[in-house]
Motif scaffolding. Structure first.
Motif, PDB file in Angstrom:
ATOM      1  N   PRO A 158       0.799  -1.358   0.034  1.00  0.00           N
ATOM      2  CA  PRO A 158      -0.025   0.021   0.162  1.00  0.00           C
ATOM      3  C   PRO A 158       0.740   1.165  -0.111  1.00  0.00           C
ATOM      4  CG  PRO A 158      -0.794  -1.506   1.590  1.00  0.00           C
ATOM      5  CD  PRO A 158       0.511  -2.090   1.200  1.00  0.00           C
ATOM      6  N   ARG A 159       0.441   2.136  -0.699  1.00  0.00           N
ATOM      7  CA  ARG A 159       1.121   3.552  -0.813  1.00  0.00           C
ATOM      8  C   ARG A 159       0.288   4.762  -0.559  1.00  0.00           C
ATOM      9  NH1 ARG A 159       4.732   3.120  -6.250  1.00  0.00           N
ATOM     10  NH2 ARG A 159       5.351   0.634  -6.239  1.00  0.00           N
ATOM     11  N   ASN A 160       0.666   5.651   0.172  1.00  0.00           N
ATOM     12  CA  ASN A 160       0.039   6.743   0.357  1.00  0.00           C
ATOM     13  C   ASN A 160       0.668   7.730  -0.530  1.00  0.00           C
ATOM     14  OD1 ASN A 160      -1.309   6.111   2.516  1.00  0.00           O
ATOM     15  ND2 ASN A 160       0.327   6.514   3.885  1.00  0.00           N
ATOM     16  N   SER A 161      -0.310   8.879  -1.049  1.00  0.00           N
ATOM     17  CA  SER A 161       0.225   9.841  -2.022  1.00  0.00           C
ATOM     18  C   SER A 161       0.691   9.141  -3.178  1.00  0.00           C
ATOM     19  CB  SER A 161       1.317  10.628  -1.687  1.00  0.00           C
ATOM     20  OG  SER A 161       0.819  11.331  -0.323  1.00  0.00           O
ATOM     21  N   TYR A 162      -0.106   8.050  -3.755  1.00  0.00           N
ATOM     22  CA  TYR A 162       0.273   7.302  -5.124  1.00  0.00           C
ATOM     23  C   TYR A 162      -1.130   7.384  -5.805  1.00  0.00           C
ATOM     24  CZ  TYR A 162       2.064   3.582  -8.074  1.00  0.00           C
ATOM     25  OH  TYR A 162       2.500   3.016  -9.109  1.00  0.00           O
ATOM     26  N   PHE A 163      -1.097   7.911  -7.119  1.00  0.00           N
ATOM     27  CA  PHE A 163      -2.236   7.839  -7.888  1.00  0.00           C
ATOM     28  C   PHE A 163      -1.839   7.058  -9.332  1.00  0.00           C
ATOM     29  CE2 PHE A 163      -2.893  11.226  -5.238  1.00  0.00           C
ATOM     30  CZ  PHE A 163      -4.141  11.378  -5.233  1.00  0.00           C
ATOM     31  N   ILE A 164      -3.091   6.439  -9.932  1.00  0.00           N
ATOM     32  CA  ILE A 164      -2.994   5.806 -11.142  1.00  0.00           C
ATOM     33  C   ILE A 164      -3.703   6.410 -12.228  1.00  0.00           C
ATOM     34  CG2 ILE A 164      -3.249   3.286 -12.013  1.00  0.00           C
ATOM     35  CD1 ILE A 164      -3.003   2.331  -9.212  1.00  0.00           C
ATOM     36  N   VAL A 165      -3.022   6.467 -13.183  1.00  0.00           N
ATOM     37  CA  VAL A 165      -3.986   7.195 -14.397  1.00  0.00           C
ATOM     38  C   VAL A 165      -4.034   6.017 -15.515  1.00  0.00           C
ATOM     39  CG1 VAL A 165      -3.816   9.140 -16.132  1.00  0.00           C
ATOM     40  CG2 VAL A 165      -3.091   9.480 -13.827  1.00  0.00           C
ATOM     41  N   LEU A 166      -5.267   5.887 -15.897  1.00  0.00           N
ATOM     42  CA  LEU A 166      -5.596   4.888 -16.969  1.00  0.00           C
ATOM     43  C   LEU A 166      -6.083   5.527 -18.074  1.00  0.00           C
ATOM     44  CD1 LEU A 166      -7.123   2.161 -14.574  1.00  0.00           C
ATOM     45  CD2 LEU A 166      -4.537   2.306 -15.233  1.00  0.00           C
ATOM     46  N   TYR A 167      -5.658   5.288 -19.332  1.00  0.00           N
ATOM     47  CA  TYR A 167      -6.271   5.763 -20.425  1.00  0.00           C
ATOM     48  C   TYR A 167      -6.599   4.642 -21.500  1.00  0.00           C
ATOM     49  CZ  TYR A 167      -6.477   7.950 -24.946  1.00  0.00           C
ATOM     50  OH  TYR A 167      -7.272   8.264 -26.365  1.00  0.00           O
ATOM     51  N   SER A 168      -7.863   4.561 -22.092  1.00  0.00           N
ATOM     52  CA  SER A 168      -8.126   3.518 -23.046  1.00  0.00           C
ATOM     53  C   SER A 168      -8.381   4.341 -24.306  1.00  0.00           C
ATOM     54  CB  SER A 168      -9.474   3.071 -22.627  1.00  0.00           C
ATOM     55  OG  SER A 168      -9.895   2.100 -23.849  1.00  0.00           O
ATOM     56  N   GLU A 169      -7.576   4.093 -25.413  1.00  0.00           N
ATOM     57  CA  GLU A 169      -7.890   4.946 -26.383  1.00  0.00           C
ATOM     58  C   GLU A 169      -8.993   4.238 -27.378  1.00  0.00           C
ATOM     59  OE1 GLU A 169      -4.918   5.626 -30.521  1.00  0.00           O
ATOM     60  OE2 GLU A 169      -5.003   3.532 -29.875  1.00  0.00           O
ATOM     61  N   ARG A 170      -9.584   3.016 -27.183  1.00  0.00           N
ATOM     62  CA  ARG A 170     -10.658   2.433 -27.853  1.00  0.00           C
ATOM     63  C   ARG A 170     -11.612   3.169 -27.123  1.00  0.00           C
ATOM     64  NH1 ARG A 170     -11.021  -3.861 -28.041  1.00  0.00           N
ATOM     65  NH2 ARG A 170      -9.703  -3.208 -29.893  1.00  0.00           N
ATOM     66  N   HIS A 171     -11.884   3.530 -25.956  1.00  0.00           N
ATOM     67  CA  HIS A 171     -12.970   4.064 -25.469  1.00  0.00           C
ATOM     68  C   HIS A 171     -12.845   5.389 -25.009  1.00  0.00           C
ATOM     69  CE1 HIS A 171     -14.711   0.352 -24.184  1.00  0.00           C
ATOM     70  NE2 HIS A 171     -13.518  -0.251 -23.864  1.00  0.00           N
ATOM     71  N   ASP A 172     -11.650   6.077 -25.645  1.00  0.00           N
ATOM     72  CA  ASP A 172     -11.471   7.617 -25.481  1.00  0.00           C
ATOM     73  C   ASP A 172     -11.937   8.040 -23.968  1.00  0.00           C
ATOM     74  OD1 ASP A 172     -10.294  10.151 -26.342  1.00  0.00           O
ATOM     75  OD2 ASP A 172     -12.337  10.650 -27.130  1.00  0.00           O
ATOM     76  N   LYS A 173     -11.148   7.296 -22.901  1.00  0.00           N
ATOM     77  CA  LYS A 173     -11.498   7.860 -21.730  1.00  0.00           C
ATOM     78  C   LYS A 173     -10.110   7.746 -20.963  1.00  0.00           C
ATOM     79  CE  LYS A 173     -16.263   6.627 -21.143  1.00  0.00           C
ATOM     80  NZ  LYS A 173     -16.882   7.627 -21.262  1.00  0.00           N
ATOM     81  N   LEU A 174     -10.229   8.537 -19.803  1.00  0.00           N
ATOM     82  CA  LEU A 174      -9.093   8.803 -18.878  1.00  0.00           C
ATOM     83  C   LEU A 174      -9.708   8.426 -17.608  1.00  0.00           C
ATOM     84  CD1 LEU A 174      -5.923   9.537 -19.110  1.00  0.00           C
ATOM     85  CD2 LEU A 174      -6.784  11.869 -18.444  1.00  0.00           C
ATOM     86  N   TRP A 175      -9.041   7.716 -16.515  1.00  0.00           N
ATOM     87  CA  TRP A 175      -9.273   7.672 -15.483  1.00  0.00           C
ATOM     88  C   TRP A 175      -8.415   7.853 -14.325  1.00  0.00           C
ATOM     89  CZ3 TRP A 175     -10.369   3.581 -19.179  1.00  0.00           C
ATOM     90  CH2 TRP A 175     -11.779   3.351 -19.366  1.00  0.00           C
ATOM     91  N   ILE A 176      -8.675   8.650 -13.148  1.00  0.00           N
ATOM     92  CA  ILE A 176      -7.650   8.780 -12.183  1.00  0.00           C
ATOM     93  C   ILE A 176      -8.078   7.945 -10.811  1.00  0.00           C
ATOM     94  CG2 ILE A 176      -6.408  10.490 -10.870  1.00  0.00           C
ATOM     95  CD1 ILE A 176      -6.954  12.303 -13.475  1.00  0.00           C
ATOM     96  N   PHE A 177      -7.163   7.428 -10.410  1.00  0.00           N
ATOM     97  CA  PHE A 177      -7.593   6.665  -9.075  1.00  0.00           C
ATOM     98  C   PHE A 177      -6.476   7.134  -8.109  1.00  0.00           C
ATOM     99  CE2 PHE A 177      -9.534   3.979 -12.203  1.00  0.00           C
ATOM    100  CZ  PHE A 177     -10.733   3.844 -11.829  1.00  0.00           C
ATOM    101  N   SER A 178      -6.842   7.102  -6.615  1.00  0.00           N
ATOM    102  CA  SER A 178      -5.715   7.084  -5.760  1.00  0.00           C
ATOM    103  C   SER A 178      -5.432   5.381  -5.563  1.00  0.00           C
ATOM    104  CB  SER A 178      -6.340   7.575  -4.519  1.00  0.00           C
ATOM    105  OG  SER A 178      -7.370   6.789  -3.940  1.00  0.00           O
ATOM    106  N   TYR A 179      -4.511   5.190  -4.889  1.00  0.00           N
ATOM    107  CA  TYR A 179      -4.104   3.880  -4.762  1.00  0.00           C
ATOM    108  C   TYR A 179      -5.198   3.157  -3.909  1.00  0.00           C
ATOM    109  CZ  TYR A 179      -1.997  -0.374  -2.785  1.00  0.00           C
ATOM    110  OH  TYR A 179      -1.758  -1.676  -2.508  1.00  0.00           O
ATOM    111  N   ALA A 180      -6.068   3.770  -2.915  1.00  0.00           N
ATOM    112  CA  ALA A 180      -7.128   3.163  -2.346  1.00  0.00           C
ATOM    113  C   ALA A 180      -8.432   2.933  -3.318  1.00  0.00           C
ATOM    114  CB  ALA A 180      -7.385   3.912  -1.094  1.00  0.00           C
ATOM    115  N   GLU A 181      -8.596   3.752  -3.991  1.00  0.00           N
ATOM    116  CA  GLU A 181      -9.619   3.768  -4.942  1.00  0.00           C
ATOM    117  C   GLU A 181      -9.396   2.628  -5.887  1.00  0.00           C
ATOM    118  OE1 GLU A 181     -11.300   8.311  -5.325  1.00  0.00           O
ATOM    119  OE2 GLU A 181      -9.622   7.763  -6.526  1.00  0.00           O
TER     120      GLU A 181
END
Length: 111
Positions: A76-99
């Motif tokens: 587990p990491r505090n202050s860690y974010f994951i950004v996901l991008y799907s070209e097929r869906h043309d969507k960008l998601w941003i999540f904290s580690y916990a989310e």
């Protein structure tokens, strides 16, 4: 898509996401080595620094995999974010580690 094309697609999306963060007025620092799932370190408005991992899926992945991402996180990491991008869906998601851990497939956690 060859590995070379796949890797360069991922790097292009990393720079695109960094550009979006810079456009929002954030200070973004890029590590010279891509270790520990850290693609960028970002100074957020309250002065803290957060680590960011950026993952991308191209439109060329097989049907059904356009929003399927593999992220290896064991600790587990505090202050860690994951950004996901799907070209097929043309969507960008941003999540904290916990989310991200709440929404991810539990059988893949820690792998």
């Amino acid at each position: 898509m060859s590995y070379r094309d796949s890797a360069s697609f991922g790097k292009r999306i990393e720079y695109w996401v960094v550009g979006l963060m810079l456009k929002q007025g954030l200070d973004v620092y890029l590590p010279l080595v891509d270790d520990n799932g850290i693609d960028a370190v970002v100074k957020v408005p309250d002065g803290r620094f957060v680590e960011v991992q950026i993952k991308a899926r191209s439109k060329n992945v097989k049907k059904g995999d356009g929003a399927r991402f593999s992220v290896k996180l064991n600790t587990p990491r505090n202050s860690y974010f994951i950004v996901l991008y799907s070209e097929r869906h043309d969507k960008l998601w941003i999540f904290s580690y916990a989310e991200f851990m709440k929404k991810s497939n539990p059988k893949n956690k820690g792998e």
